[in-house]
Design a protein around this motif. Structure first.
Motif, PDB file in Angstrom:
ATOM      1  N   LYS A   1      -5.402   7.288   1.820  1.00  0.00           N
ATOM      2  CA  LYS A   1      -4.186   8.355   2.076  1.00  0.00           C
ATOM      3  C   LYS A   1      -3.373   7.962   3.086  1.00  0.00           C
ATOM      4  O   LYS A   1      -3.833   7.544   4.065  1.00  0.00           O
ATOM      5  CB  LYS A   1      -4.856   9.889   2.104  1.00  0.00           C
ATOM      6  CG  LYS A   1      -5.363  10.445   0.821  1.00  0.00           C
ATOM      7  CD  LYS A   1      -5.874  11.959   1.390  1.00  0.00           C
ATOM      8  CE  LYS A   1      -6.172  12.852   0.086  1.00  0.00           C
ATOM      9  NZ  LYS A   1      -7.068  12.031  -0.876  1.00  0.00           N
ATOM     10  N   LEU A   2      -2.148   8.231   3.031  1.00  0.00           N
ATOM     11  CA  LEU A   2      -1.241   7.707   4.155  1.00  0.00           C
ATOM     12  C   LEU A   2      -0.559   9.135   4.936  1.00  0.00           C
ATOM     13  O   LEU A   2       0.054   9.847   4.097  1.00  0.00           O
ATOM     14  CB  LEU A   2       0.000   6.863   3.603  1.00  0.00           C
ATOM     15  CG  LEU A   2      -0.388   5.771   2.782  1.00  0.00           C
ATOM     16  CD1 LEU A   2       0.813   4.915   2.116  1.00  0.00           C
ATOM     17  CD2 LEU A   2      -1.168   4.611   3.700  1.00  0.00           C
TER      18      LEU A   2
ATOM     19  N   THR B   1       2.163   5.154  10.641  1.00  0.00           N
ATOM     20  CA  THR B   1       1.553   5.543   9.491  1.00  0.00           C
ATOM     21  C   THR B   1       0.029   5.258   9.671  1.00  0.00           C
ATOM     22  O   THR B   1      -0.452   4.367  10.236  1.00  0.00           O
ATOM     23  CB  THR B   1       1.950   4.679   8.114  1.00  0.00           C
ATOM     24  OG1 THR B   1       3.327   5.072   7.985  1.00  0.00           O
ATOM     25  CG2 THR B   1       0.901   5.096   6.958  1.00  0.00           C
TER      26      THR B   1
ATOM     27  N   ARG C   1       0.750  -1.213   0.043  1.00  0.00           N
ATOM     28  CA  ARG C   1       0.051  -0.052   0.085  1.00  0.00           C
ATOM     29  C   ARG C   1       0.809   1.090  -0.192  1.00  0.00           C
ATOM     30  O   ARG C   1       0.334   2.141   0.080  1.00  0.00           O
ATOM     31  CB  ARG C   1      -0.969  -0.122   1.334  1.00  0.00           C
ATOM     32  CG  ARG C   1      -1.968  -1.167   1.275  1.00  0.00           C
ATOM     33  CD  ARG C   1      -3.012  -0.992   2.378  1.00  0.00           C
ATOM     34  NE  ARG C   1      -3.893   0.043   2.088  1.00  0.00           N
ATOM     35  CZ  ARG C   1      -5.152  -0.041   1.179  1.00  0.00           C
ATOM     36  NH1 ARG C   1      -5.235  -1.352   0.676  1.00  0.00           N
ATOM     37  NH2 ARG C   1      -5.868   0.786   1.165  1.00  0.00           N
TER      38      ARG C   1
ATOM     39  N   LEU D   1       3.468   2.026   2.258  1.00  0.00           N
ATOM     40  CA  LEU D   1       4.085   2.489   3.398  1.00  0.00           C
ATOM     41  C   LEU D   1       5.739   2.019   3.557  1.00  0.00           C
ATOM     42  O   LEU D   1       6.123   1.491   2.910  1.00  0.00           O
ATOM     43  CB  LEU D   1       3.490   1.388   4.840  1.00  0.00           C
ATOM     44  CG  LEU D   1       2.257   2.118   5.233  1.00  0.00           C
ATOM     45  CD1 LEU D   1       1.148   1.827   4.528  1.00  0.00           C
ATOM     46  CD2 LEU D   1       2.071   1.396   6.668  1.00  0.00           C
TER      47      LEU D   1
ATOM     48  N   GLU E   1      -3.620   5.415   7.797  1.00  0.00           N
ATOM     49  CA  GLU E   1      -4.377   5.319   6.606  1.00  0.00           C
ATOM     50  C   GLU E   1      -5.752   5.746   6.612  1.00  0.00           C
ATOM     51  O   GLU E   1      -6.455   5.019   7.499  1.00  0.00           O
ATOM     52  CB  GLU E   1      -4.190   4.058   6.006  1.00  0.00           C
ATOM     53  CG  GLU E   1      -4.521   4.000   4.673  1.00  0.00           C
ATOM     54  CD  GLU E   1      -4.473   2.683   3.821  1.00  0.00           C
ATOM     55  OE1 GLU E   1      -4.691   2.581   2.539  1.00  0.00           O
ATOM     56  OE2 GLU E   1      -4.015   1.457   4.388  1.00  0.00           O
TER      57      GLU E   1
END
Length: 213
Positions: A173-174, A167, A160, A162, A169
């Motif tokens: 969006k991260l 992080t 995804r 990372l 999510e």
């Protein structure tokens, strides 16, 4: 209600700070959080990086900064007796207390505070045994099912996009790092900046030069 995924590794002091600060930083908003342990070392291997504690000057700064951030935000924090430590025992214990790679906030909180409060050795076998007795996992932390769930969490996180912890999510969006929490809050509040092209524009900047090893 927004669904938030919080990716963590107990080895990271920034993940600890972000975990402790998250409820306060999102106060008054409608959201649900799931917590997923991942192996940060696998991120470093994937991207060919060293961890902050593996670069001597950065190591010193990292510890100073996290202790200052803890002080500034009123978060109790003590550096463990040795760092970096091997987090696998803690990660697998947490996963063994949950299901499908997810852990609840109580479990994550208990393990984080085991590592980042009191100044003891986070990976000490006797302390790990005591932590296991406290948490009473429903599965064997050394079992293949638990190992597979941790690996799946890590592999899916890398897929995804990372590259570090913590992080968060949301909506694909991260948001990386303790210092991204204000940015996350503004996004969840519908901040005007996020309605512009700025988010996507950042990913379209061409590399002017690539360093070769």
């Amino acid at each position: 209600m927004k669904q938030i995924t919080f990716y963590l590794d107990f080895i990271s002091p920034y993940a600890y700070l972000a975990f402790e600060e998250l409820p306060r930083s999102l106060e008054g908003l409608s959201y649900a959080v799931e917590y997923r342990p991942v192996l940060f070392a696998a991120f470093l291997k994937k991207h060919g990086q060293l961890g902050p504690a593996e670069i001597a000057p950065k190591r010193d700064w990292t510890y100073r900064q996290v202790l200052w951030n803890a002080h500034a935000h009123g978060i109790p924090m003590d550096l463990p007796a040795a760092h970096p430590f091997n987090p696998l025992g803690l990660l697998r214990l947490a996963v063994a207390c949950g299901s499908d790679g997810r852990v609840n906030r109580y479990v994550a909180e208990t393990v984080f505070r085991h590592a980042w409060r009191g100044g003891a050795d986070a990976a000490d076998p006797a302390r790990l045994d005591a932590l296991r007795a406290q948490l009473q996992p429903t599965r064997d932390p050394a079992g293949e099912e638990v190992k597979a769930e941790l690996k799946a969490n890590t592999d899916q996180a890398i897929a995804r996009g990372l590259f570090g912890v913590p992080t968060v999510e949301v909506d694909g969006k991260l948001f990386w790092g303790f210092d991204a929490l204000p940015m996350l809050r503004e996004y969840l509040q519908g901040g005007e900046w996020f309605a512009t092209d700025a988010w996507d524009q950042a990913a379209r900047v061409p590399a002017g030069q690539t360093r070769r090893s």
